[in-house]
Design a protein around this motif. Structure first.
Motif, PDB file in Angstrom:
ATOM      1  N   ASP A 110      -9.065 161.112  -3.817  1.00  0.00           N
ATOM      2  CA  ASP A 110      -9.031 159.657  -3.647  1.00  0.00           C
ATOM      3  C   ASP A 110      -7.677 159.134  -3.199  1.00  0.00           C
ATOM      4  O   ASP A 110      -7.605 158.157  -2.435  1.00  0.00           O
ATOM      5  N   CYS A 111      -6.618 159.779  -3.687  1.00  0.00           N
ATOM      6  CA  CYS A 111      -5.297 159.252  -3.329  1.00  0.00           C
ATOM      7  C   CYS A 111      -4.937 159.528  -1.866  1.00  0.00           C
ATOM      8  O   CYS A 111      -3.940 159.000  -1.349  1.00  0.00           O
ATOM      9  N   ASP A 112      -5.712 160.356  -1.109  1.00  0.00           N
ATOM     10  CA  ASP A 112      -5.524 160.599   0.329  1.00  0.00           C
ATOM     11  C   ASP A 112      -6.677 160.055   1.159  1.00  0.00           C
ATOM     12  O   ASP A 112      -6.655 160.159   2.394  1.00  0.00           O
ATOM     13  N   ASP A 113      -7.721 159.488   0.511  1.00  0.00           N
ATOM     14  CA  ASP A 113      -8.952 159.080   1.183  1.00  0.00           C
ATOM     15  C   ASP A 113      -8.881 157.595   1.533  1.00  0.00           C
ATOM     16  O   ASP A 113      -8.700 156.748   0.645  1.00  0.00           O
ATOM     17  N   ASP A 114      -9.014 157.277   2.872  1.00  0.00           N
ATOM     18  CA  ASP A 114      -9.032 155.867   3.281  1.00  0.00           C
ATOM     19  C   ASP A 114     -10.337 155.192   2.894  1.00  0.00           C
ATOM     20  O   ASP A 114     -10.434 153.954   2.909  1.00  0.00           O
ATOM     21  N   GLU A 115     -11.367 155.968   2.574  1.00  0.00           N
ATOM     22  CA  GLU A 115     -12.660 155.434   2.145  1.00  0.00           C
ATOM     23  C   GLU A 115     -13.131 156.265   0.945  1.00  0.00           C
ATOM     24  O   GLU A 115     -13.949 157.174   1.102  1.00  0.00           O
ATOM     25  N   PRO A 116     -12.596 155.972  -0.278  1.00  0.00           N
ATOM     26  CA  PRO A 116     -12.888 156.826  -1.450  1.00  0.00           C
ATOM     27  C   PRO A 116     -14.368 156.871  -1.833  1.00  0.00           C
ATOM     28  O   PRO A 116     -14.794 157.802  -2.507  1.00  0.00           O
ATOM     29  N   LYS A 126      -9.534 161.345   7.659  1.00  0.00           N
ATOM     30  CA  LYS A 126      -9.043 160.309   6.754  1.00  0.00           C
ATOM     31  C   LYS A 126     -10.076 159.984   5.672  1.00  0.00           C
ATOM     32  O   LYS A 126      -9.834 159.095   4.850  1.00  0.00           O
ATOM     33  N   THR A 173     -17.437 163.014   7.413  1.00  0.00           N
ATOM     34  CA  THR A 173     -16.256 162.163   7.376  1.00  0.00           C
ATOM     35  C   THR A 173     -15.186 162.743   8.292  1.00  0.00           C
ATOM     36  O   THR A 173     -15.151 163.957   8.553  1.00  0.00           O
ATOM     37  N   SER A 213     -17.297 156.784   0.314  1.00  0.00           N
ATOM     38  CA  SER A 213     -18.080 156.872   1.543  1.00  0.00           C
ATOM     39  C   SER A 213     -19.557 157.015   1.206  1.00  0.00           C
ATOM     40  O   SER A 213     -19.922 157.660   0.215  1.00  0.00           O
ATOM     41  N   ILE A 239     -13.237 158.845   6.270  1.00  0.00           N
ATOM     42  CA  ILE A 239     -14.131 157.742   6.648  1.00  0.00           C
ATOM     43  C   ILE A 239     -15.436 158.332   7.154  1.00  0.00           C
ATOM     44  O   ILE A 239     -15.446 159.209   8.031  1.00  0.00           O
TER      45      ILE A 239
END
Length: 566
Positions: free
Chosen positions: A372-378, A389, A386, A380, A391
């Protein structure tokens, strides 16, 4: 004396039960503990069979007894038991007790049969039937063993008080006549066990074993039909026993108990109380019962422990101490500072600033392989690939947009034509009005109902309405028919005069006391009514012509507060 003994017995029993109950219910004990020091436990029922014997003035023979009991623990060391027992005992004395100078002469039963005269021989014998009910306190002698949670052997002593009944019989007649004991020799009897055994053998051969003669009681002789044949007595009881556990539900025991009776009958269990022709014996008879017991624990073992006399009182404490000692030492170290201490952290080197679950593992909420701390869309949507990032690559679904929805709705509204169904007037429900006893005047409480009827008729000018009057059953049929006519007519007049509705729009009907809503012969407001309904094919009914000039009283009846307008 007997009344005092009964009172003492009841007092001891009540004090024992009350003090034991208070000891168990004292909620001030162990207030700081988080567990019950005495668990819920099972009770015990049992059956027994054994040797019954009376130790008195006559040498006993083999007897038998049987019984049942219920036992319940007060605590680990002490229990109470209700014990019921029935036994039969016998005895045969090889010494001669006949003749005018011996004990048979003082026994009114034997003397009347001729055994207490001259040098006539008599050898005392008896059969006793004994029944008892005893309340006992039982002390376990090895309750505080601590090496095992549950013991296999239970030693105990007990004492108690109870009531009993017994009846004793002599085998004193050979048919209908006394026995002739002249052939029985007692030479050397006092110094020879063999001689005494020989006498007993001869006596057994001589006696027929009928035991037909009721024995002597404290007040003297009794008859066969005498209710004193069974007399209620008080006794004290004590004994020793040992039980061996066979399983969690069954154990077997060996026990011996001795009972001593109080009162005038205490030396007559064996039917013998005379030492010689003038003196009584000095000691009471003792009831002995040696028996084997088969005992069963009752209760669900999933909900309750074994009876407490099988359980070590230190077991609960030992279990808790063992559980506490087995606990790991609490270490609050959190190396990666993720809020989960190292003792339960399954990922002890979590990157700083990243959220973790309760196990200390870094979160990947949508399971796309990117934390989650690297995911732009935690979060999805599932089922789509994906990018790097995190997404989701969701294709255009071609969903209808807002403009499309507005256009579709406007087109449907333009085509919509509302049609309202025309209700069938015959299905309308119109209210009914009620009248006071023997009156046809309109009550003020009914004005609102008539207003409602007038409103419906004005909104529907083509509708005609039937007004049908009714009464209760207090008067005769003719009188009630006229009264029901008057009530229907009064209601129609009110609507015509008050609301200017044409009289020909009403159809007057009357029903008298028929069609009662409440099947009662007395006064009833529900039956004193005028019903209204939309007319179909009904025709006007004239005034009843049955010989009654008028029925009821009219005029408008008001009640309430005039200042309020009604």
């Amino acid at each position: 004396m007997t009344r005092k003994i009964y009172s003492l017995f009841v007092l001891i029993l009540c004090v024992s039960l009350c003090t034991s109950g208070i000891a168990q219910d004292d909620d001030t004990s162990y207030q700081g503990l988080k567990f019950s020091s005495q668990p819920k436990h099972q009770s015990e029922i049992g059956v027994n069979l054994g040797h019954f014997m009376v130790l008195g003035d006559i040498q006993p023979r083999l007897g038998w007894g049987a019984g049942v009991h219920f036992r319940r623990a007060f605590d680990y060391a002490f229990a109470w038991r209700v014990d019921f027992m029935y036994g039969q005992g016998r005895g045969l004395e090889p010494r001669n007790s006949g003749g005018s100078e011996r004990s048979a002469a003082a026994n009114s039963v034997l003397r009347d049969l001729g055994y207490g005269t001259g040098d006539t021989q008599y050898f005392h014998n008896y059969r006793t039937e004994y029944t008892s009910l005893t309340v006992q306190g039982i002390w376990s002698l090895n309750s505080f063993g601590y090496k095992k949670k549950s013991r296999k052997v239970n030693w105990y002593i007990f004492a108690g008080l109870g009531v009993d009944r017994f009846q004793t019989y002599y085998d004193a007649l050979n048919g209908n006549v006394p026995y002739n004991y002249d052939a029985i020799s007692t030479v050397g009897l006092e110094n020879s066990r063999d001689a005494r055994q020989d006498v007993r053998d001869e006596l057994r051969d001589l006696l027929d074993g009928d035991y037909e003669t009721p024995a002597e009681i404290g007040s003297g002789r009794r008859d066969d039909d005498d209710r004193e044949g069974f007399r209620l007595n008080i006794h004290a009881n004590a004994g020793l026993g040992v039980s061996f556990k066979l399983s969690e539900k069954i154990n077997i025991g060996l026990e011996h108990q001795v009972s001593i009776l109080f009162g005038n009958e205490s030396d007559l269990i064996d039917g013998y109380r005379w030492r010689n022709a003038t003196d009584l014996t000095q000691y009471r008879d003792l009831v002995n019962y040696t028996n084997i017991r088969v005992n069963f624990n009752i209760g669900k073992k999933e909900e309750a422990s074994e009876p407490l006399w099988w359980v070590s009182p230190l077991g609960l404490l030992a279990d808790d101490l063992a559980e506490v000692k087995a606990r790991p030492i609490l270490d609050m170290t959190d190396t990666d500072k993720d809020g989960v201490i190292d003792m339960i952290d399954q990922e002890k080197d979590t990157r700083e600033g990243c959220a973790v679950d309760t196990r200390g593992i870094i979160l990947d909420s949508d399971g796309d392989g990117i934390v989650d701390c690297d995911d732009d869309e935690p979060h999805s949507p599932p089922g789509y690939k994906t990018d790097t990032k995190g997404i989701a690559q969701v294709p255009d679904p071609g969903y209808t947009n807002e403009s499309d929805v507005n256009r579709i709705v406007d087109a449907k509204l333009g085509e919509f034509k509302a049609t309202m169904p025309t209700p069938d007037p015959t299905n309308w429900f119109l209210p009914m009005v009620h009248f006071d006893l023997d009156r046809y005047s309109i009550k003020s409480s009914e004005f609102a109902k008539l207003h409602h009827i007038a409103s419906v008729m004005k909104l529907n000018p083509s509708v005609r309405v039937v007004a049908k009057g009714h009464t209760d059953r207090l008067a005769g049929n003719c009188y009630n028919d006229v009264l029901s006519f008057n009530r229907a007519n009064a209601a129609i007049d009110y609507l015509v005069n008050k609301y200017n509705i044409a009289r020909d729009r009403f159809v007057l009907n009357w029903g008298g006391e028929n069609d009662a809503l409440v099947q009662s012969n007395g006064s009833n407001l529900i039956n004193r009514r005028v019903e209204f309904m939309v007319a179909t094919d009904q025709s006007e009914m004239g005034r009843p012509d049955c010989g009654v000039s008028n029925a009821g009283s009219g005029g408008t009846k008001y009640s309430g507060n005039k200042e309020a307008g009604y």
